[in-house]
Design a protein around this motif. Structure first.
Motif, PDB file in Angstrom:
ATOM      1  N   GLY A 165       0.799  -1.221   0.000  1.00  0.00           N
ATOM      2  CA  GLY A 165       0.000   0.000   0.000  1.00  0.00           C
ATOM      3  C   GLY A 165       0.834   1.275   0.000  1.00  0.00           C
ATOM      4  N   SER A 166       2.012   1.203   0.626  1.00  0.00           N
ATOM      5  CA  SER A 166       2.858   2.384   0.752  1.00  0.00           C
ATOM      6  C   SER A 166       3.466   2.835  -0.573  1.00  0.00           C
ATOM      7  CB  SER A 166       3.986   2.106   1.754  1.00  0.00           C
ATOM      8  OG  SER A 166       4.763   1.006   1.336  1.00  0.00           O
ATOM      9  N   VAL A 167       3.469   1.970  -1.576  1.00  0.00           N
ATOM     10  CA  VAL A 167       4.087   2.333  -2.857  1.00  0.00           C
ATOM     11  C   VAL A 167       3.101   2.298  -4.015  1.00  0.00           C
ATOM     12  CG1 VAL A 167       6.287   1.394  -2.038  1.00  0.00           C
ATOM     13  CG2 VAL A 167       4.825  -0.009  -3.525  1.00  0.00           C
ATOM     14  N   LYS A 168       1.909   1.793  -3.784  1.00  0.00           N
ATOM     15  CA  LYS A 168       0.921   1.667  -4.860  1.00  0.00           C
ATOM     16  C   LYS A 168       0.605   3.035  -5.447  1.00  0.00           C
ATOM     17  CE  LYS A 168      -3.289  -0.888  -5.884  1.00  0.00           C
ATOM     18  NZ  LYS A 168      -4.407  -1.717  -5.310  1.00  0.00           N
ATOM     19  N   GLY A 169       0.641   3.095  -6.764  1.00  0.00           N
ATOM     20  CA  GLY A 169       0.411   4.353  -7.454  1.00  0.00           C
ATOM     21  C   GLY A 169       1.677   5.142  -7.722  1.00  0.00           C
ATOM     22  N   ARG A 170       2.763   4.807  -7.053  1.00  0.00           N
ATOM     23  CA  ARG A 170       4.032   5.487  -7.263  1.00  0.00           C
ATOM     24  C   ARG A 170       5.075   4.570  -7.923  1.00  0.00           C
ATOM     25  NH1 ARG A 170       7.014   7.129  -3.031  1.00  0.00           N
ATOM     26  NH2 ARG A 170       6.248   5.506  -1.613  1.00  0.00           N
ATOM     27  N   PHE A 171       5.056   3.304  -7.572  1.00  0.00           N
ATOM     28  CA  PHE A 171       6.014   2.340  -8.097  1.00  0.00           C
ATOM     29  C   PHE A 171       5.329   1.425  -9.110  1.00  0.00           C
ATOM     30  CE2 PHE A 171       9.053   2.098  -4.173  1.00  0.00           C
ATOM     31  CZ  PHE A 171       9.153   3.474  -4.176  1.00  0.00           C
ATOM     32  N   ASN A 177       8.610   6.348  -8.836  1.00  0.00           N
ATOM     33  CA  ASN A 177       8.314   7.767  -9.068  1.00  0.00           C
ATOM     34  C   ASN A 177       7.850   8.424  -7.778  1.00  0.00           C
ATOM     35  OD1 ASN A 177       8.836   7.372 -11.844  1.00  0.00           O
ATOM     36  ND2 ASN A 177       6.691   6.835 -12.222  1.00  0.00           N
ATOM     37  N   SER A 178       7.868   9.741  -7.776  1.00  0.00           N
ATOM     38  CA  SER A 178       7.411  10.514  -6.607  1.00  0.00           C
ATOM     39  C   SER A 178       8.059   9.996  -5.327  1.00  0.00           C
ATOM     40  CB  SER A 178       5.886  10.451  -6.493  1.00  0.00           C
ATOM     41  OG  SER A 178       5.276  10.952  -7.666  1.00  0.00           O
TER      42      SER A 178
END
Length: 124
Positions: free
Chosen positions: A62-68, A84-85
């Protein structure tokens, strides 16, 4: 046996991007899935993402979903982690892992083979 070699770590400012690579050799045809984990100083190793080798099914913490984004190139026996981000809390040693089995892929115990790790440092 499967050998894994990571590359692509480094120092980046918050908000920036990095792409990690993990090349598999030896008997890569035996791999069911490959994953990325990370370990920050003083903390336990934590799951980041995995991808199944054949179907390309992915799953993220959950901590990286949408960024990695995890992806693979079957022809090159290589898995990637596009980050990313990036945030300072993403700072850790990132490890690539491979599993011949389909269970426990969200846990370090579900993997039999590990790379040596690559350092990712995100400055604020």
């Amino acid at each position: 046996q499967v050998q894994l070699v990571e590359s692509g770590g480094g120092l980046v400012q918050a908000g920036g991007s990095l792409r990690l690579s993990c090349a598999a050799s030896g008997r890569p045809f035996s791999i069911y899935a490959m994953g990325w984990f990370r370990q920050a100083p003083g903390k336990e190793r934590e799951f980041v993402a995995f991808i199944t080798w054949s179907a390309g099914t992915t799953y993220y913490a959950g901590s990286v979903k949408g960024r990695f984004t995890i992806s693979r190139d079957n022809a090159k026996n290589t898995v990637y982690l596009q980050m990313n981000s990036l945030k300072p809390e993403d700072t850790a040693v990132y490890y690539c892992a491979a599993s011949r089995l389909s269970n426990g892929l969200g846990y370090s115990g579900g993997y039999e083979y590990w790379g040596q790790g690559t350092q990712v440092t995100v400055s604020s």
